[in-house]
Design a protein around this motif. Sequence first.
Motif, PDB file in Angstrom:
ATOM      1  N   ASP A 183       1.845  10.601   5.901  1.00 61.90           N
ATOM      2  CA  ASP A 183       0.506  10.876   6.447  1.00 61.90           C
ATOM      3  C   ASP A 183      -0.737  10.144   6.361  1.00 61.90           C
ATOM      4  OD1 ASP A 183       1.845  12.911   7.664  1.00 61.90           O
ATOM      5  OD2 ASP A 183       0.236  14.483   7.467  1.00 61.90           O
ATOM      6  N   ILE A 184      -0.654   9.843   4.763  1.00 65.85           N
ATOM      7  CA  ILE A 184      -1.655   8.928   4.266  1.00 65.85           C
ATOM      8  C   ILE A 184      -1.778   7.494   4.862  1.00 65.85           C
ATOM      9  CG2 ILE A 184      -2.443   7.831   1.982  1.00 65.85           C
ATOM     10  CD1 ILE A 184      -1.659  10.292   0.496  1.00 65.85           C
ATOM     11  N   GLY A 193      -9.487  12.344  10.563  1.00 66.16           N
ATOM     12  CA  GLY A 193      -8.005  12.203  10.235  1.00 66.16           C
ATOM     13  C   GLY A 193      -7.835  12.944   8.852  1.00 66.16           C
ATOM     14  N   SER A 194      -8.871  12.594   7.834  1.00 69.96           N
ATOM     15  CA  SER A 194      -8.833  13.175   6.640  1.00 69.96           C
ATOM     16  C   SER A 194      -8.963  14.720   6.631  1.00 69.96           C
ATOM     17  CB  SER A 194      -9.627  12.400   5.515  1.00 69.96           C
ATOM     18  OG  SER A 194     -10.984  12.456   6.044  1.00 69.96           O
ATOM     19  N   THR A 195     -10.125  15.111   7.606  1.00 73.02           N
ATOM     20  CA  THR A 195     -10.239  16.527   7.758  1.00 73.02           C
ATOM     21  C   THR A 195      -8.776  17.272   8.302  1.00 73.02           C
ATOM     22  OG1 THR A 195     -12.512  16.031   8.193  1.00 73.02           O
ATOM     23  CG2 THR A 195     -11.628  18.180   8.845  1.00 73.02           C
ATOM     24  N   ALA A 196      -8.149  16.615   9.249  1.00 75.23           N
ATOM     25  CA  ALA A 196      -7.097  17.242   9.690  1.00 75.23           C
ATOM     26  C   ALA A 196      -5.933  17.419   8.609  1.00 75.23           C
ATOM     27  CB  ALA A 196      -6.361  16.131  11.093  1.00 75.23           C
ATOM     28  N   MET A 197      -6.145  16.349   7.892  1.00 69.76           N
ATOM     29  CA  MET A 197      -4.773  16.511   6.586  1.00 69.76           C
ATOM     30  C   MET A 197      -5.434  17.540   5.486  1.00 69.76           C
ATOM     31  SD  MET A 197      -3.756  12.779   5.169  1.00 69.76           S
ATOM     32  CE  MET A 197      -2.836  13.257   3.855  1.00 69.76           C
ATOM     33  N   ASN A 250       5.795  17.684  -9.790  1.00 72.04           N
ATOM     34  CA  ASN A 250       6.807  18.610  -9.922  1.00 72.04           C
ATOM     35  C   ASN A 250       7.080  18.779  -8.337  1.00 72.04           C
ATOM     36  OD1 ASN A 250       6.916  19.219 -12.663  1.00 72.04           O
ATOM     37  ND2 ASN A 250       5.084  20.368 -12.283  1.00 72.04           N
ATOM     38  N   GLY A 251       6.664  18.109  -7.501  1.00 75.86           N
ATOM     39  CA  GLY A 251       6.770  17.977  -5.806  1.00 75.86           C
ATOM     40  C   GLY A 251       8.128  17.542  -5.761  1.00 75.86           C
ATOM     41  N   THR A 252       8.731  17.938  -4.534  1.00 77.33           N
ATOM     42  CA  THR A 252      10.181  17.537  -4.306  1.00 77.33           C
ATOM     43  C   THR A 252      10.026  16.073  -3.342  1.00 77.33           C
ATOM     44  OG1 THR A 252      10.060  18.438  -1.983  1.00 77.33           O
ATOM     45  CG2 THR A 252      10.912  19.683  -3.602  1.00 77.33           C
ATOM     46  N   PHE A 253      10.972  15.419  -3.402  1.00 77.64           N
ATOM     47  CA  PHE A 253      10.898  14.138  -2.712  1.00 77.64           C
ATOM     48  C   PHE A 253      10.426  14.129  -1.338  1.00 77.64           C
ATOM     49  CE2 PHE A 253      13.831  10.772  -0.449  1.00 77.64           C
ATOM     50  CZ  PHE A 253      12.877   9.711  -0.845  1.00 77.64           C
ATOM     51  N   GLN A 254      10.884  15.389  -0.576  1.00 76.45           N
ATOM     52  CA  GLN A 254      10.606  15.456   0.776  1.00 76.45           C
ATOM     53  C   GLN A 254       9.125  15.874   0.819  1.00 76.45           C
ATOM     54  OE1 GLN A 254      13.288  16.937  -0.547  1.00 76.45           O
ATOM     55  NE2 GLN A 254      14.808  15.611   0.452  1.00 76.45           N
ATOM     56  N   GLU A 255       8.640  16.568   0.139  1.00 75.68           N
ATOM     57  CA  GLU A 255       6.969  17.009   0.011  1.00 75.68           C
ATOM     58  C   GLU A 255       6.315  15.543  -0.257  1.00 75.68           C
ATOM     59  OE1 GLU A 255       7.341  21.529  -1.705  1.00 75.68           O
ATOM     60  OE2 GLU A 255       6.888  19.542  -2.859  1.00 75.68           O
ATOM     61  N   ILE A 256       6.855  14.843  -1.147  1.00 75.78           N
ATOM     62  CA  ILE A 256       6.041  13.440  -1.345  1.00 75.78           C
ATOM     63  C   ILE A 256       6.148  12.651  -0.009  1.00 75.78           C
ATOM     64  CG2 ILE A 256       6.066  11.588  -2.848  1.00 75.78           C
ATOM     65  CD1 ILE A 256       4.957  13.943  -4.446  1.00 75.78           C
ATOM     66  N   GLY A 257       7.357  12.647   0.298  1.00 74.67           N
ATOM     67  CA  GLY A 257       7.443  11.784   1.617  1.00 74.67           C
ATOM     68  C   GLY A 257       6.642  12.115   2.776  1.00 74.67           C
ATOM     69  N   PHE A 312       0.891  -1.165   0.002  1.00 73.47           N
ATOM     70  CA  PHE A 312      -0.044   0.003   0.076  1.00 73.47           C
ATOM     71  C   PHE A 312       0.795   1.178   0.060  1.00 73.47           C
ATOM     72  CE2 PHE A 312      -2.370   3.448   1.976  1.00 73.47           C
ATOM     73  CZ  PHE A 312      -3.596   3.520   1.354  1.00 73.47           C
ATOM     74  N   ARG A 313       1.842   1.142   0.916  1.00 64.08           N
ATOM     75  CA  ARG A 313       3.017   2.434   0.851  1.00 64.08           C
ATOM     76  C   ARG A 313       3.444   2.553  -0.643  1.00 64.08           C
ATOM     77  NH1 ARG A 313       8.175   2.996   1.561  1.00 64.08           N
ATOM     78  NH2 ARG A 313       8.978   4.797   3.046  1.00 64.08           N
ATOM     79  N   THR A 314       4.043   1.336  -1.176  1.00 60.84           N
ATOM     80  CA  THR A 314       4.487   1.545  -2.429  1.00 60.84           C
ATOM     81  C   THR A 314       3.658   2.226  -3.552  1.00 60.84           C
ATOM     82  OG1 THR A 314       6.062  -0.388  -2.064  1.00 60.84           O
ATOM     83  CG2 THR A 314       5.538   0.134  -4.141  1.00 60.84           C
ATOM     84  N   LEU A 315       2.425   1.604  -3.553  1.00 61.12           N
ATOM     85  CA  LEU A 315       1.258   2.284  -4.432  1.00 61.12           C
ATOM     86  C   LEU A 315       1.108   3.632  -4.098  1.00 61.12           C
ATOM     87  CD1 LEU A 315      -0.904   1.224  -6.435  1.00 61.12           C
ATOM     88  CD2 LEU A 315      -2.412   1.346  -4.533  1.00 61.12           C
ATOM     89  N   THR A 316       1.049   4.216  -2.822  1.00 61.35           N
ATOM     90  CA  THR A 316       0.884   5.834  -2.472  1.00 61.35           C
ATOM     91  C   THR A 316       2.175   6.563  -2.909  1.00 61.35           C
ATOM     92  OG1 THR A 316      -0.318   4.680  -0.577  1.00 61.35           O
ATOM     93  CG2 THR A 316       0.434   7.107  -0.516  1.00 61.35           C
ATOM     94  N   ILE A 317       3.175   5.797  -2.837  1.00 60.01           N
ATOM     95  CA  ILE A 317       4.495   6.532  -3.285  1.00 60.01           C
ATOM     96  C   ILE A 317       4.533   6.858  -4.644  1.00 60.01           C
ATOM     97  CG2 ILE A 317       6.966   6.548  -3.650  1.00 60.01           C
ATOM     98  CD1 ILE A 317       7.426   5.259  -1.309  1.00 60.01           C
ATOM     99  N   ILE A 318       3.807   5.842  -5.425  1.00 61.58           N
ATOM    100  CA  ILE A 318       3.999   5.948  -6.846  1.00 61.58           C
ATOM    101  C   ILE A 318       2.702   6.937  -7.299  1.00 61.58           C
ATOM    102  CG2 ILE A 318       3.256   4.830  -9.155  1.00 61.58           C
ATOM    103  CD1 ILE A 318       4.730   2.187  -8.049  1.00 61.58           C
ATOM    104  N   ASP A 319       1.682   6.681  -6.811  1.00 62.00           N
ATOM    105  CA  ASP A 319       0.349   7.518  -7.069  1.00 62.00           C
ATOM    106  C   ASP A 319       0.768   8.948  -6.717  1.00 62.00           C
ATOM    107  OD1 ASP A 319      -1.908   7.461  -8.296  1.00 62.00           O
ATOM    108  OD2 ASP A 319      -3.180   7.310  -6.481  1.00 62.00           O
TER     109      ASP A 319
END
Length: 446
Positions: free
Chosen positions: A47-48, A68-72, A35-42, A21-28
Motif C-alpha cells: 500500500d505504501i 491516499g494516506s487518509t484512505a490508508m 511482531n507483525g507477520t510477513f503477510q501483514e508487513i507485505g 524505496f521498496r527495500t527500504l520500506t520493508i526494512i523500516d
Amino acid sequence: GKAYVREKVCQEYKILGKENFRTLTIIDTSRKYSNGTFQEIGHLVRDIVSLVETCCADGADPSCYDAGSTAMSEKSCRADSPFPAHPGTAQCCGQQGLERKLCLAALRHPPPALPRFLQPSDRELCHAFRLQPREFADRFLYEYASSYSQAPLPVLLASTSTFLSMVSTCCTSPAPTACFLKEKLERKSISLLTLTSNRICSRFSAYGKDKASFSSLASLAQKVPSASFEDLLPLAEDAAEVASHCCDSMAEDCMQRKLLEHTARVCSALSARDRRFAGCCQGKNLMENHFCILAMPPAPAPRLPEPPEPTNKELCAKEGALHATRFLFELARRHPSLPEAVLAKLYDSSGKLRRECCSSKDPSACWGSKRQRIQAELFPFLAKADQLCGQYHKLPFLEFKKRLRDSLAQAEPSPAQLEQLLEQRASFASSCCLSDSPPLLCASKV
C-alpha cells in the motif's frame, strides 16, 4: 505540514528509485512492527509503495497523496485491517485527519526479546533463492530487520544489502563453497556491527541515557574490578553518548565510526591494567576487539573490604546521584556474577529512595528505616542472585539444575512448589545471567 511530508517522501522515492524505496520500506516497517507477520508487513509495504508510486508521478493530482494516506489510515482503523495489529491503534483511530495519521505513523512494537533470525545453511539459502528470488529477498529483509529492530537503519541497510549480494553472487558461482567462505569473512565486521548496535540501542531504548551509562559502568566494573570508579565512569558515559548520537541517526557511518573511537578509548585506558582487555585489544579489527570485550565474562570476585555506604547528607546533596552510583559500582565489582537486570533494578530503586527520603519531613528517620530493610533484605537477595548466576556460568546446565533443585528442596516445599520454583529460577538464569540478556524481559523476571 502536509506538503512537506509529501515532498519529503517523493524526493526520497525519486532519489532511490522504486526497488530501493521498496527495500527500504520493508526494512523500516519490519523494524517498527517487529511482531507483525510477513503477510501483514507485505500488505503495508504494497500500500505504501503503490501510494507513493501513483502520487509522486509527474502530473499527479496535488490532492492524491493526502487522499491516499487518509484512505490508508481508514484501512488501519477497520476491524478487519490487514496491517500489523497494535494495542495503540484504537486510541489513534479516535482522532481525525492529520492527527490520526501522525498518531498511527508513530506506533511501534516493543523490540523482540531475542532475535528470531536463524541463518540457513548455504545449500538451503541457494535452494530458496533459486526457487523464488524476490520472495526469498523479501522474507530475509523482514526476518532480519524484525529480529534486529533496534539496530540503526543505515546499519541494517548495509548489512542486508551485503547479505543479499553474497547470496546472489555465490549461488550463481561455479564454486559456491569457496565463494561463501570469502564473502562471509568480508561481511564479518558489518555482521558484528549489526549484533552489537542492536544490543546497544535495545538497552538505550529501554533504559534512557543515564541508566544506559550505569549499565556500561556496572559491566566494566565486573570485568575489571581492579579499576577505580574514576577510571571507568568516563568510559561508561562515552558508551551512552555513542548510543544517544547514533541509534536514531541516518548518517551512514555514525555507529561504526563512534563505536570504533569508543573501543580505542577503552583499549587505551584498560589494556595495561588487565590481561584479558590487552588480549581483546591486540587485533587490528576494532569491531572484533569491541565484540571480544562485550563477550568477556566477569572476573573472579576480588578480596575487597565492605564498601562505605554514602551518608544521608551525601545522598540528599546536589551530587547525590553520583554518590549513589558510586556505591552501586562498588556492589557490582564485589558481586561479579550479579546480572545486569538486578543492577538496573537497584539503580531505579536508589533513585526512588532518594526522591522519597530527601523530600520527606524527616530525611534521617526515613533513611534509618530504609537502611534497616536494605541490610535485612537487599544484601541477602544480592548474594543469592550472585550465587545463582555464578553457578549458571560455571556448571553444565543439567548439573546447575540438579544443584538448584537440591538447594531449593532444603526449604521443604511441596513437590508442585518445588517444580515451579525450579523452573522459575532456571528460566531466569538461562535468560538473564548472560551479558546480552534482553533488558525488558529480564526487568519483569527480577
